[in-house]
Design a protein around this motif. Sequence first.
Motif, short mmCIF file in Angstrom:
data_model
loop_
_atom_site.label_atom_id
_atom_site.label_comp_id
_atom_site.label_asym_id
_atom_site.label_seq_id
_atom_site.Cartn_x
_atom_site.Cartn_y
_atom_site.Cartn_z
N PRO A 31 0.81 -1.22 0.00
CA PRO A 31 0.00 0.00 0.00
C PRO A 31 0.85 1.27 0.00
O PRO A 31 1.67 1.47 0.90
CB PRO A 31 -0.81 -0.11 1.30
N PRO A 32 0.65 2.17 -0.96
CA PRO A 32 1.43 3.41 -1.04
C PRO A 32 0.82 4.51 -0.18
O PRO A 32 0.53 5.60 -0.67
CB PRO A 32 1.37 3.75 -2.53
N VAL A 33 0.57 4.23 1.10
CA VAL A 33 -0.05 5.23 1.98
C VAL A 33 0.80 5.39 3.24
O VAL A 33 1.46 4.45 3.69
CB VAL A 33 -1.49 4.81 2.37
N PRO A 34 0.81 6.59 3.83
CA PRO A 34 1.64 6.85 5.01
C PRO A 34 1.31 5.93 6.19
O PRO A 34 2.20 5.57 6.96
CB PRO A 34 1.33 8.32 5.34
N ALA A 45 0.53 2.80 6.33
CA ALA A 45 1.24 1.52 6.23
C ALA A 45 2.70 1.70 6.62
O ALA A 45 3.28 0.87 7.33
CB ALA A 45 1.12 0.97 4.82
N PHE A 46 3.30 2.78 6.16
CA PHE A 46 4.70 3.07 6.48
C PHE A 46 4.87 3.21 7.99
O PHE A 46 5.82 2.67 8.59
CB PHE A 46 5.12 4.36 5.77
N GLU A 47 3.96 3.92 8.64
CA GLU A 47 4.06 4.15 10.08
C GLU A 47 3.93 2.84 10.87
O GLU A 47 4.63 2.64 11.87
CB GLU A 47 2.98 5.14 10.52
N ILE A 48 3.05 1.95 10.41
CA ILE A 48 2.88 0.67 11.10
C ILE A 48 4.16 -0.17 10.99
O ILE A 48 4.60 -0.81 11.96
CB ILE A 48 1.68 -0.09 10.51
#
Length: 320
Positions: A250-253, A255-258
């Motif tokens: 997923p290219p969303v922030p 997902a990155f934070e998790i």
Amino acid sequence: HLIDALGRVTDRRAIPILFRCAKSVDSEVSDLAVRSLRAMTEKQPEAVAASLRALSEDEYRDVRGVEIEGALGANANEARILGVLDSGRDEHRPRAVRALAELRSLAAFSRLPALAFDAVLEVRVAAVIAMGLYPIDAIGALGAEKRRTALVSLLDDREPQVCEAAAAALACDDSDAAVGALAGTLRGAALSVAISAVRALAAIAARGRETAWREILAFAVDEMRRGSERFSNPLAIEVWKEALSALAYPPVPAAFEILVDGLASERWDVRAAAARALGARCDRNAFTPLRAALQRESDLVVRRALEDALVALARETRGI
């Protein structure tokens, strides 16, 4: 070694020898002979088919002929495989189901939904797995709808093996109905089934279905809020690791934070899973948390995962 070599030759005289080896009481010998016969079908399908036709019904089953038959494709005797399904002993019928799946024919597929509700558990699991092997262009929209209906209903089956197989088979279906059913399984089913559901959603997400990765993301957010509570069950850890792996897409922030949060987990295997997923995201922003995690990490396995992630990220983003 001799059996393996016989499977590589083009001399049809090897075929009856391999059939005899397939009847061996030694399972290793038998399995290797069947594999050699299957390899030979690529070179001499008509010769192998002729040898199969020469066998009696009992011989056909004893030498695992149905498995070989499935590898024959257009030369296969579909009627004979169906005969084993209808009148064969229970130990032979799961093999017949797998052989049917290899034929990839519409007629063969039409038998699978009913077999998914067979009295024999092994037949049911084999039929459910087989349903997931058919591409939509082979079964058409109507066939895909029938498959979806059967698989979704099997997610609530009393047999966990059937539920797991149904979740895995739904990975072939990109519809909103399939995604919704899998998402419901994440929160309400046995954890072993949830693992299959996460993997199926990840496969759908990898093909570009936004709804699939949004469901994984929502699940991951809920799990993160639970904190260390989710680590009280070994299977729950496996579900969480699968969810982290799926968040590579997923290219969303969020997902990155998790994933960055996963780098600080108390468990080494979760940290390693988060590192691998971050390395696969091709996001330059991952350099900083990955380097920071590497500086404080003491576990050798996790350090290797972090190093690999940094190298992969640098290669993909031309950071080197």
